[in-house]
Design a protein around this motif. Sequence first.
Motif, mmCIF file in Angstrom:
data_model
loop_
_atom_site.group_PDB
_atom_site.id
_atom_site.type_symbol
_atom_site.label_atom_id
_atom_site.label_comp_id
_atom_site.label_asym_id
_atom_site.label_seq_id
_atom_site.Cartn_x
_atom_site.Cartn_y
_atom_site.Cartn_z
ATOM 1 N N ALA A 188 23.912 42.148 48.807
ATOM 2 C CA ALA A 188 24.601 41.016 49.437
ATOM 3 C C ALA A 188 24.672 39.815 48.503
ATOM 4 C CB ALA A 188 23.909 40.640 50.737
ATOM 5 N N LEU A 189 23.558 39.511 47.806
ATOM 6 C CA LEU A 189 23.556 38.377 46.879
ATOM 7 C C LEU A 189 24.508 38.627 45.716
ATOM 8 C CD1 LEU A 189 19.762 37.392 46.719
ATOM 9 C CD2 LEU A 189 21.611 36.210 47.909
ATOM 10 N N ARG A 190 24.548 39.857 45.252
ATOM 11 C CA ARG A 190 25.469 40.192 44.168
ATOM 12 C C ARG A 190 26.909 39.965 44.602
ATOM 13 N NH1 ARG A 190 24.025 45.154 43.313
ATOM 14 N NH2 ARG A 190 25.571 46.178 44.627
ATOM 15 N N LYS A 191 27.256 40.414 45.798
ATOM 16 C CA LYS A 191 28.619 40.238 46.293
ATOM 17 C C LYS A 191 28.948 38.762 46.477
ATOM 18 C CE LYS A 191 31.816 42.012 49.773
ATOM 19 N NZ LYS A 191 31.967 42.926 50.941
ATOM 20 N N GLU A 192 27.987 37.983 47.004
ATOM 21 C CA GLU A 192 28.209 36.541 47.176
ATOM 22 C C GLU A 192 28.398 35.870 45.820
ATOM 23 O OE1 GLU A 192 25.872 32.580 48.909
ATOM 24 O OE2 GLU A 192 24.930 34.552 48.987
ATOM 25 N N PHE A 193 27.561 36.245 44.848
ATOM 26 C CA PHE A 193 27.639 35.673 43.507
ATOM 27 C C PHE A 193 28.985 35.985 42.855
ATOM 28 C CE2 PHE A 193 27.217 36.724 38.970
ATOM 29 C CZ PHE A 193 26.862 35.488 38.450
ATOM 30 N N THR A 243 31.779 36.792 44.304
ATOM 31 C CA THR A 243 32.853 36.112 45.032
ATOM 32 C C THR A 243 32.983 34.667 44.570
ATOM 33 O OG1 THR A 243 32.523 37.527 46.974
ATOM 34 C CG2 THR A 243 33.700 35.443 47.316
ATOM 35 N N GLU A 244 31.848 33.967 44.456
ATOM 36 C CA GLU A 244 31.877 32.571 44.018
ATOM 37 C C GLU A 244 32.341 32.460 42.568
ATOM 38 O OE1 GLU A 244 28.448 30.241 44.780
ATOM 39 O OE2 GLU A 244 28.132 31.028 46.793
ATOM 40 N N ILE A 295 33.188 39.446 33.884
ATOM 41 C CA ILE A 295 32.756 39.236 35.268
ATOM 42 C C ILE A 295 33.766 39.859 36.226
ATOM 43 C CG2 ILE A 295 32.311 37.466 37.024
ATOM 44 C CD1 ILE A 295 31.248 35.679 34.793
ATOM 45 N N PHE A 296 35.078 39.759 35.902
ATOM 46 C CA PHE A 296 36.083 40.409 36.722
ATOM 47 C C PHE A 296 35.836 41.920 36.783
ATOM 48 C CE2 PHE A 296 39.500 36.992 35.615
ATOM 49 C CZ PHE A 296 38.844 36.100 36.445
ATOM 50 N N ALA A 297 35.574 42.520 35.633
ATOM 51 C CA ALA A 297 35.370 43.967 35.582
ATOM 52 C C ALA A 297 34.133 44.381 36.365
ATOM 53 C CB ALA A 297 35.249 44.416 34.117
ATOM 54 N N VAL A 298 33.049 43.600 36.230
ATOM 55 C CA VAL A 298 31.832 43.896 36.992
ATOM 56 C C VAL A 298 32.106 43.763 38.488
ATOM 57 C CG1 VAL A 298 29.490 43.095 37.483
ATOM 58 C CG2 VAL A 298 30.271 43.268 35.124
ATOM 59 N N SER A 299 32.876 42.745 38.859
ATOM 60 C CA SER A 299 33.206 42.552 40.266
ATOM 61 C C SER A 299 33.982 43.748 40.813
ATOM 62 C CB SER A 299 34.015 41.262 40.445
ATOM 63 O OG SER A 299 34.307 41.012 41.801
ATOM 64 N N LEU A 300 34.925 44.257 40.030
ATOM 65 C CA LEU A 300 35.704 45.413 40.474
ATOM 66 C C LEU A 300 34.837 46.664 40.588
ATOM 67 C CD1 LEU A 300 38.908 44.883 38.303
ATOM 68 C CD2 LEU A 300 38.799 44.781 40.795
ATOM 69 N N ALA A 301 33.885 46.816 39.670
ATOM 70 C CA ALA A 301 33.087 48.038 39.631
ATOM 71 C C ALA A 301 31.893 48.010 40.572
ATOM 72 C CB ALA A 301 32.601 48.291 38.202
ATOM 73 N N GLN A 302 31.434 46.814 40.974
ATOM 74 C CA GLN A 302 30.195 46.726 41.741
ATOM 75 C C GLN A 302 30.376 46.039 43.095
ATOM 76 O OE1 GLN A 302 26.630 45.713 39.578
ATOM 77 N NE2 GLN A 302 27.547 46.208 37.607
ATOM 78 N N GLY A 303 31.541 46.170 43.688
ATOM 79 C CA GLY A 303 31.705 45.762 45.072
ATOM 80 C C GLY A 303 32.135 44.335 45.305
ATOM 81 N N GLY A 304 32.510 43.594 44.266
ATOM 82 C CA GLY A 304 32.973 42.229 44.441
ATOM 83 C C GLY A 304 34.477 42.180 44.675
ATOM 84 N N PRO A 305 35.036 40.971 44.836
ATOM 85 C CA PRO A 305 36.476 40.851 45.077
ATOM 86 C C PRO A 305 37.276 41.055 43.795
ATOM 87 C CG PRO A 305 35.498 38.672 44.922
ATOM 88 C CD PRO A 305 34.358 39.648 44.844
#
Length: 507
Positions: free
Chosen positions: A257-262, A264-265, A302-312
């Motif tokens: 959850a913290l990873r997804k919030e991070f 997203t921000e 950070i965009f790539a990590v977000s795509l691969a690990q559940g972020g927006p």
Amino acid sequence: MDTEMRRSFPGFFKRKPRRSSVAFKSPKLSKVWKPFNFSVFLMHDNSLTTPSAEEDLLHMQAGLGKRTLTMDGDMTHSEVSSLFEGVFPKLKSISGGWLLYKAAGGNGRRHLSVVPPETEGYTGSSIKSASGGGKTMLYISPLQDKLDMAPLSTDAEEFSRMPKAECKNCKTVMPLQLLALHVAQCRKSECISGDDDDDDDDDDDLECISEAEQEICVTRQNLLQRVLLQWQRQQRGSPINQLKVTFIGEAGIDTGALRKEFLTEMVHGIELKMFEGDSKGKSPIYSVSDLESGFYRTAVEIFAVSLAQGGPPPCFLRSWCFDFISSGELNVTKADVDDVEYASLIERVEAADDVRDLTDEIINCGYTGSLTTNKKDGIIRAIVLHATLRLTPILQQLRSGLKIYDFLEVIERQPLICAPLFVPKQDDDDDTPDADYIMSIIVPDMSVKGSMRHTKETAILNFLQDFLQELQDTGLFVFFFIFIQPSTICCTGFLQGFEEFPAYTSL
């Protein structure tokens, strides 16, 4: 006076008989079906709540989870079943039946409510209505069976439509969505299976295993700047490892959850501080200091990590920026210029009676032709190229940052599939206000809750919502001005002529 006259002379004041409403019925219009996209989530059992973030990942590994489908026509139940079975092969094994559910509003785990099937089962119309035209996700829940949650092989049929990339360590090709987890496990297993049994090597193994996570420990104050710097200073971690986030001064263990919030921000902060434009798309802000600091490369990592690990997804880029990233080609128009200075110069050139008044600014953009009014097109083209070409080093840095997870290679191979992750929907998509929008802007002044009047007002509001939805489903949508008084909802006048709709006769 009128009342007394009617009592004394009733023969002169007889009410005229009402005309039959049948004569004024508006003809039914042929239903025009508009294709729409909607999302469905296949669950492994008959659960009454939506899956958590961790369960989402387990469902995806098992070939279940979320899929986005297109409804091209008003399908029958058998056609809908075939559509679902095409993307969820495991659905074919269900013998005890299944039902569609939808979730209540809010965040986190939410309760599911059943979507009742029609007499003939689930049809395209019922799915379109239940999903709000594709805005609400539907959940497929088996009634009596439980589907296998064991992870599938990377070449399974369920993953055939997903973009894929190769693990550099073991050379296994797998879906991009699963690659992040695989990389961490692949590194860990490689370190543990070393042939040297020396104690020193054991210490190295422990250090290598600890590198399977990338830890970010940061305060929320000035989050973007601090994270960009800290991301570049990472020594033990790597963007390809699983991200663990800790906010200094806040209790909590990051279970996802913290990873997804991070993420997203961070994606939102990068969009606001490092890109400029509008809802149609944004271009990088020209900043030599950010370019030299490598912040654009860090941002796209950070965009790539977000795509691969559940972020927006970073779904805000101009289409020309994505085209350059995916193909290296530059194809721009004046509408793609987001820099305020150059956009203003283009407008002044278009409005100028004598472009020689803007000579210095035009020459600074690299235009060397004659400054005459009939050369405006060439002048504007020079300004557009100058404004966009200076961004190419930044776009090259974005391409470089996308090389983690071999994501750049995936984009180059499948640009059409990857484009929706970076480019927002354009104006050619239908953005006409719909029934949900009309209902959302109504602010009724209702009677006291629990009173008979409040009950009737609520019934009329519910009827109005159903009525507008039917208008939308049939392709006939009109704008209504709804006047809501303290205890009366004056909507009757808007409903005349639409008696053929079922919602009208059911009130």
